[in-house]
Scaffold this active site. Structure first.
Site, mmCIF file in Angstrom:
data_model
loop_
_atom_site.group_PDB
_atom_site.id
_atom_site.type_symbol
_atom_site.label_atom_id
_atom_site.label_comp_id
_atom_site.label_asym_id
_atom_site.label_seq_id
_atom_site.Cartn_x
_atom_site.Cartn_y
_atom_site.Cartn_z
ATOM 1 N N ASP A 1 0.806 -1.230 0.000
ATOM 2 C CA ASP A 1 0.000 0.000 0.000
ATOM 3 C C ASP A 1 0.837 1.278 0.000
ATOM 4 O O ASP A 1 0.350 2.347 -0.316
ATOM 5 C CB ASP A 1 -0.944 0.010 1.217
ATOM 6 C CG ASP A 1 -0.199 -0.188 2.540
ATOM 7 O OD1 ASP A 1 1.037 -0.300 2.512
ATOM 8 O OD2 ASP A 1 -0.862 -0.244 3.593
ATOM 9 N N HIS A 2 2.109 1.180 0.347
ATOM 10 C CA HIS A 2 2.925 2.391 0.473
ATOM 11 C C HIS A 2 3.589 2.781 -0.841
ATOM 12 O O HIS A 2 3.496 3.917 -1.286
ATOM 13 C CB HIS A 2 4.003 2.197 1.544
ATOM 14 C CG HIS A 2 3.528 2.396 2.944
ATOM 15 N ND1 HIS A 2 2.564 1.618 3.514
ATOM 16 C CD2 HIS A 2 3.885 3.288 3.901
ATOM 17 C CE1 HIS A 2 2.342 2.016 4.763
ATOM 18 N NE2 HIS A 2 3.132 3.043 5.014
ATOM 19 N N ASP B 1 4.152 -1.167 11.375
ATOM 20 C CA ASP B 1 3.691 0.166 11.006
ATOM 21 C C ASP B 1 3.122 0.795 12.267
ATOM 22 O O ASP B 1 2.385 0.149 13.013
ATOM 23 C CB ASP B 1 2.604 0.086 9.925
ATOM 24 C CG ASP B 1 2.324 1.467 9.363
ATOM 25 O OD1 ASP B 1 2.886 1.809 8.303
ATOM 26 O OD2 ASP B 1 1.584 2.226 10.015
ATOM 27 N N ARG C 1 -0.406 12.815 10.095
ATOM 28 C CA ARG C 1 0.902 13.423 10.374
ATOM 29 C C ARG C 1 1.127 14.608 9.456
ATOM 30 O O ARG C 1 0.857 14.509 8.255
ATOM 31 C CB ARG C 1 2.030 12.406 10.153
ATOM 32 C CG ARG C 1 2.028 11.357 11.209
ATOM 33 C CD ARG C 1 3.204 10.425 11.141
ATOM 34 N NE ARG C 1 3.114 9.568 12.309
ATOM 35 C CZ ARG C 1 3.453 8.285 12.342
ATOM 36 N NH1 ARG C 1 3.957 7.715 11.272
ATOM 37 N NH2 ARG C 1 3.323 7.599 13.452
ATOM 38 N N SER D 1 6.969 7.275 12.819
ATOM 39 C CA SER D 1 6.807 5.970 12.186
ATOM 40 C C SER D 1 7.616 4.869 12.868
ATOM 41 O O SER D 1 8.510 5.121 13.672
ATOM 42 C CB SER D 1 7.210 6.089 10.727
ATOM 43 O OG SER D 1 8.304 5.281 10.435
ATOM 44 N N ARG E 1 9.467 2.864 11.120
ATOM 45 C CA ARG E 1 10.466 2.416 10.143
ATOM 46 C C ARG E 1 11.798 2.113 10.817
ATOM 47 O O ARG E 1 12.457 3.001 11.364
ATOM 48 C CB ARG E 1 10.615 3.440 8.997
ATOM 49 C CG ARG E 1 11.156 4.787 9.380
ATOM 50 C CD ARG E 1 11.016 5.781 8.234
ATOM 51 N NE ARG E 1 9.612 6.115 8.024
ATOM 52 C CZ ARG E 1 9.163 7.297 7.615
ATOM 53 N NH1 ARG E 1 10.018 8.265 7.326
ATOM 54 N NH2 ARG E 1 7.883 7.522 7.469
#
Ligand code: MIC
Ligand code: SF4
Length: 643
Positions: free
Chosen positions: A64-65, A119, A379, A536, A538
């Protein structure tokens, strides 16, 4: 806190430790999710663990990213994910099927279960009465292998919702109100439980909007009880059989209670550049806007899109404004296409974007220079939209839709209450899981195109850590500052390539300086203020600095997911014992942590460093288990030994 919804679920999943706030616990994970931007690394690491099949009840991988596919990189990632998922027993939600959190809520989330996702907005599923937590990809890989997930047992704050929202006010305004109270700082080690008679007035997707932005508070997770409303949503999704009631006991005792009267909540907006920079929309009316973007995992449900379509039906957007719409899932997309709402949006002037993260992560639809953009996502960090000097305002779908008609920010409460479109939940949602591919196991050969790199390699911690302070930054450094997304996202599967952009927006020279030093055997430390690593999950914000030779971050405080990621990749998260010491360190100062291994092994004691010739004391923000991980050079080495 025994009778809270959170503790009831934690108790059912407790594998190690005791349920006392502040203590480390290990819990069983029922479900995992990954998305493509964090997923490739998570699966490379899962492969490196050498486990034949996932050991969870359900693991899902979403794409989806990175769906722009400007070049081969994204598509290489997608096919790697699809094949590695199939091989190891993971369901694969293809590009186009929607945003992970929205799809998971619709098709997989279940009350009373635990979900770990790579996520930070994984707690969206808390709207379904489950404990859903965001973590780094490696933590998720370990959970897929059947290992416990370790966390600090949270203290539970109750948000007591009373009454009902009035017309034109919606869930986004509630969570922005909570953000105005609790802010984005200082909530590490806390979980939020929503309670009170107001809960039953909110549908599951509305609840999910609220738990989604709990990520911005920096809490471990947020949850709603599972009640008849939850049941009705599951029934409409054809999944009533997974429903069970989970309510708090009569007076379970919370660490703190915040009461919000829903009928007094008003439309709110988060101003640039932080989600807690919240003001009432009534104080901002009249601000001219250049674009409006509706979508993201916060506000892209059927209800949200239908509300927007009803507001825009038969009208035209202001000529000065561009409107982008990204439905949260294929289910939402198809339903609004079938019932004609999509045609209303197009007729009003909307640009229909893919059902994906898109604009939210700076992947397309960037505003003009100094542009003002109203968005329904979560965000608004500086530069995240893809335009460094743009100003992003986070608002509800109602505020966004009314404003796009006027070309300026308007207050929904100025509109007649009887014109408010109330969208009922459909009796049945359109169910078509054909873009969620079930695994085929051994039959699948894993495809690795040139964009697929190696899992990160780390070494055991050095005896002495010596080097220089490569960068000094201030408060609230987000992972978007550390590892930019947007146009750089495509390098997620290739650490040496992505590492070129570490701290790009803060200091373009950082990466090359650190790498040069590393080649000469000189380590790097980063010095920071409060709340280092916001945002995030990440893990690249730890992996890439690790690759560049960063071995310590010295900060006034850390955010939960990021500090865990630092440990997972062998970087010391050090907290100043005396915050004033921060003021006496300069970029370029030499640092030395002598006998680092001994110092780290001595649980509970401070860490001593010499920086710029001065002795400075730190607390190591790590549990006893995490100290062992640090000594072994990270979680991958640690887990491989033990599995
Ligand atoms: C985000 O919203 O910042 C992201 C992109 O979804 C991240 C994950 C990532 O960086 O891949 C998150 O929230 O964890
Ligand atoms: Fe995607 Fe944005 Fe949600 Fe992150 S916050 S998962 S980028 S929609």
């Amino acid at each position: 806190m025994k009778g809270t919804v959170i503790y009831k679920i934690l108790k059912d999943h407790l594998l190690e430790g005791e349920l006392t706030p502040g203590k480390e616990i290990g819990i069983r994970i029922d479900q995992t999710l990954t998305q493509d931007a964090t997923g490739t690394m998570a699966y490379l690491q899962f492969e490196a663990l050498g486990i034949p099949r996932v050991r969870t009840e359900l693991s899902v991988s979403y794409v989806d990213h990175n769906t722009l596919q400007m070049g081969f990189e994204n598509a290489d990632d997608h096919i790697y994910l699809q094949t590695v998922n199939s091989r190891y027993g993971i369901y694969h939600s293809k590009a186009g099927n929607g945003i992970c959190h929205q799809v998971h809520l619709e098709r997989f989330a279940r009350p009373g279960a635990t979900l770990l996702g790579s996520d930070s907005h994984t707690p969206t599923a808390g709207g379904m009465g489950m404990i859903a937590i965001g973590a780094g990809g490696l933590d998720v890989a370990v959970a897929m292998g059947g290992g416990p997930f370790y966390l600090t047992c949270p203290k539970v704050v109750r948000v007591l919702l009373r009454g009902a929202l009035r017309p034109w006010v919606s869930a986004k305004d509630v969570i922005l109100t909570v953000l105005s109270i609790l802010t984005t700082k200082g909530n590490v080690g806390t979980a939020i439980e929503y309670a009170g008679d107001g809960v039953q007035t909110l549908s599951v997707p509305e609840r999910a909007t609220i738990t989604n932005m709990g990520a911005e508070l920096g809490v471990t997770t947020s949850i709603f009880p599972s009640d008849e409303v939850t049941r009705a949503f599951l029934k409409a999704q054809g999944r009533e059989q997974v429903w069970k009631e989970i309510l708090p006991d009569a007076s379970p005792g919370y660490a703190r209670t915040i009461e919000i009267d829903l009928s007094s909540v008003v439309p709110m907006a988060a101003l640039p550049h932080s989600p807690d920079n919240v003001k009432k929309v009534s104080e901002l009316k009249g601000i001219l806007i250049d674009q409006v973007a509706i979508g993201s995992c916060t506000n892209s449900s059927y209800r949200d899109l239908m509300t927007v379509a009803a507001i825009l039906k038969g009208k035209k957007i202001a000529p000065s404004v561009s409107l982008g719409i990204a439905p949260g899932s294929r289910q939402v997309f198809e339903m609004i296409a079938e019932n004609g709402a999509l045609a209303d949006l197009i007729a009003a002037g909307a640009r229909v974007l893919e059902s994906a993260c898109g604009f939210c992560i700076g992947s397309g639809f960037a505003p003009k220079s100094k542009g003002v953009s109203l968005r329904t996502n979560n965000r608004n960090f500086e530069g995240r939209s893809g335009t460094r000097d743009a100003g992003i305002y986070l608002v509800s779908p109602e505020t966004a839709a009314l404003s796009v008609l006027e070309g300026k920010l308007v207050n929904p409460l100025d509109y007649p209450a009887d014109e408010y479109p109330r969208i009922p939940q459909p009796a049945t949602f359109l169910i078509d899981d054909s873009m969620i591919l079930p695994p085929q196991f051994e039959k699948t050969e894993i495809v690795r195109g040139p964009n697929i790199g190696e899992p990160p390699y780390t070494e055991p911690m050095a005896e002495n850590l010596k080097g220089i302070v490569g960068l000094k930054v201030g408060d609230k450094i987000t992972t978007d500052h550390i590892m930019p997304a947007g146009s750089r996202l495509k390098y997620r599967s290739n650490i040496p390539a992505y590492a070129r952009y570490v701290f790009e927006s803060v200091d373009e020279t950082f990466s090359s300086r650190a790498l040069e030093n590393k080649k000469m055997g000189v380590f790097t430390a980063i010095v920071a203020g409060e709340s280092y690593g916001q945002g995030s999950s990440r893990e690249h914000a730890a992996i890439c600095p690790m690759y560049l030779g960063v071995r310590a971050v010295m900060a006034k405080s850390f955010e939960r997911i990021h500090s865990a990621n630092l440990v997972n990749f062998g970087i010391l998260p050090l907290v100043f014992m005396n915050p004033d010491d921060y003021n006496h360190i300069q970029q370029g100062d030499a640092f030395e942590i002598a006998n680092a291994r001994n110092q780290v092994a001595r649980n509970g004691e401070h860490i001593e460093a010499i920086i710029g010739g001065k002795k400075i004391l730190f607390t190591l923000f790590a549990t006893a288990r995490q100290r062992e991980i640090l000594l072994e050079g990270g979680l991958l080495n640690y887990t491989k030994k033990r599995f």
